[in-house]
Design a protein around this motif. Structure first.
Motif, PDB file in Angstrom:
ATOM      1  N   VAL A 138       0.852  -0.852   0.235  1.00  0.00           N
ATOM      2  CA  VAL A 138       0.091   0.444   0.237  1.00  0.00           C
ATOM      3  C   VAL A 138       0.852   1.466  -0.042  1.00  0.00           C
ATOM      4  CG1 VAL A 138      -1.752   1.463   1.006  1.00  0.00           C
ATOM      5  CG2 VAL A 138      -1.935  -1.323   1.527  1.00  0.00           C
ATOM      6  N   LYS A 139       2.189   1.430   0.341  1.00  0.00           N
ATOM      7  CA  LYS A 139       2.823   2.659   0.743  1.00  0.00           C
ATOM      8  C   LYS A 139       3.754   1.841  -0.641  1.00  0.00           C
ATOM      9  CE  LYS A 139       2.525   3.590   5.682  1.00  0.00           C
ATOM     10  NZ  LYS A 139       3.725   4.413   6.660  1.00  0.00           N
ATOM     11  N   HIS A 152      -8.486   1.499   6.340  1.00  0.00           N
ATOM     12  CA  HIS A 152      -9.880   0.760   5.731  1.00  0.00           C
ATOM     13  C   HIS A 152      -9.751  -0.995   5.161  1.00  0.00           C
ATOM     14  CE1 HIS A 152     -11.069   4.820   6.089  1.00  0.00           C
ATOM     15  NE2 HIS A 152     -12.470   4.517   6.014  1.00  0.00           N
ATOM     16  N   ILE A 153      -8.910  -1.362   4.956  1.00  0.00           N
ATOM     17  CA  ILE A 153      -8.356  -2.145   4.030  1.00  0.00           C
ATOM     18  C   ILE A 153      -8.530  -3.834   5.152  1.00  0.00           C
ATOM     19  CG2 ILE A 153      -6.212  -4.320   2.858  1.00  0.00           C
ATOM     20  CD1 ILE A 153      -5.646  -0.856   1.510  1.00  0.00           C
ATOM     21  N   ILE A 212      -7.846  -0.617  -2.901  1.00  0.00           N
ATOM     22  CA  ILE A 212      -7.339   0.724  -2.600  1.00  0.00           C
ATOM     23  C   ILE A 212      -7.942   1.325  -2.087  1.00  0.00           C
ATOM     24  CG2 ILE A 212      -5.065   1.600  -1.397  1.00  0.00           C
ATOM     25  CD1 ILE A 212      -3.945  -0.531  -2.431  1.00  0.00           C
ATOM     26  N   PRO A 213      -8.973   1.957  -1.288  1.00  0.00           N
ATOM     27  CA  PRO A 213      -9.624   2.992  -1.276  1.00  0.00           C
ATOM     28  C   PRO A 213      -8.412   4.463  -0.592  1.00  0.00           C
ATOM     29  CG  PRO A 213     -10.157   2.487   0.735  1.00  0.00           C
ATOM     30  CD  PRO A 213      -9.462   1.272  -0.117  1.00  0.00           C
ATOM     31  N   LYS A 215      -8.617   2.389  -6.027  1.00  0.00           N
ATOM     32  CA  LYS A 215      -8.558   1.635  -6.616  1.00  0.00           C
ATOM     33  C   LYS A 215      -7.519   0.145  -6.541  1.00  0.00           C
ATOM     34  CE  LYS A 215      -4.655   5.833  -6.898  1.00  0.00           C
ATOM     35  NZ  LYS A 215      -3.591   6.567  -7.178  1.00  0.00           N
ATOM     36  N   ASN A 216      -8.052  -1.202  -7.557  1.00  0.00           N
ATOM     37  CA  ASN A 216      -7.981  -1.857  -7.841  1.00  0.00           C
ATOM     38  C   ASN A 216      -6.005  -2.693  -8.297  1.00  0.00           C
ATOM     39  OD1 ASN A 216     -10.138  -2.817  -7.708  1.00  0.00           O
ATOM     40  ND2 ASN A 216     -10.477  -1.782  -9.510  1.00  0.00           N
ATOM     41  N   ALA A 217      -5.174  -3.095  -7.306  1.00  0.00           N
ATOM     42  CA  ALA A 217      -4.033  -3.434  -7.605  1.00  0.00           C
ATOM     43  C   ALA A 217      -4.352  -4.911  -7.778  1.00  0.00           C
ATOM     44  CB  ALA A 217      -3.137  -3.168  -5.833  1.00  0.00           C
TER      45      ALA A 217
END
Length: 191
Positions: free
Chosen positions: A81-82, A97-98, A131-132, A138-140
């Motif tokens: 995420v980072k 949130h995840i 990922i909000p 965002k779809n990763a």
């Protein structure tokens, strides 16, 4: 004078006796308990070392192995995420949130009797994350690979393995430049 000679003789005899008694213990040899494929199954607590470039992070994680699947109830996605969200405040908000991400890692196993261990060959699946960030999701897709075998060691009943996040795609676009994220479990023990 006679008492001193007798005392010296007793001391020498005692030292000789102790010397022989200590050397007789050298004949005992460690006989390992042969491992079985089912020995891998169980719940583990592990030391996870995550690295990306020259940044390292260590933490304790838990996972389960059963029937050729290792299940992480809370797969560590912080570095992923980072990497996607470079703003640390937004990345921490997105991580909150995840929540917990479950990941299942398939493997095949084979016994190595000469070294008393079970060799694990991994078949990682891609990891999909939503990922909000800034009101958008965002779809990763993270391509995980295992470049080395894992091992369940019969000597100390520990499991050791590693994974790499080789490539990350966000909304269909591959992240570039990108430094590989490595997940190494140098040792884990059964609970």
């Amino acid at each position: 004078m006679k008492k001193l000679t007798v005392l010296k003789s007793l001391v020498v005899a005692m030292i000789a006796f102790l010397g022989f008694s200590l050397t007789s213990c050298n004949d005992e040899r460690y006989e390992p308990i042969p491992v079985k494929l089912s020995d891998v199954d169980g719940s583990y607590k592990a030391r996870l070392v995550t690295s990306q470039g020259n940044k390292f992070n260590e933490k304790i994680i838990e996972f389960k192995a059963k029937d050729t699947i290792i299940t992480f109830k809370d797969f560590p996605v912080r570095e992923i995420v980072k990497t996607i969200i470079t703003d640390p405040v937004k990345a921490d908000t997105a991580l909150a949130h995840i929540g917990k991400i479950e990941y299942k890692l398939d493997y095949t196993s084979k016994i190595n009797t000469s070294q008393n261990l079970v060799e694990l060959t991994f078949e990682p699946k891609t990891l999909a994350l939503q990922i909000p960030v800034d009101g958008v999701t965002k779809n990763a897709v993270v391509k995980l690979v295992a470049k080395q075998k894992g091992f369940f060691v019969g000597y100390d009943w520990s499991l050791r393995f590693g994974l790499e996040a080789e490539k990350i795609t966000v909304d269909g676009v591959e992240l570039t430049p990108y430094q590989t994220i490595k997940y190494d479990v140098p040792i884990s023990v059964k609970n």
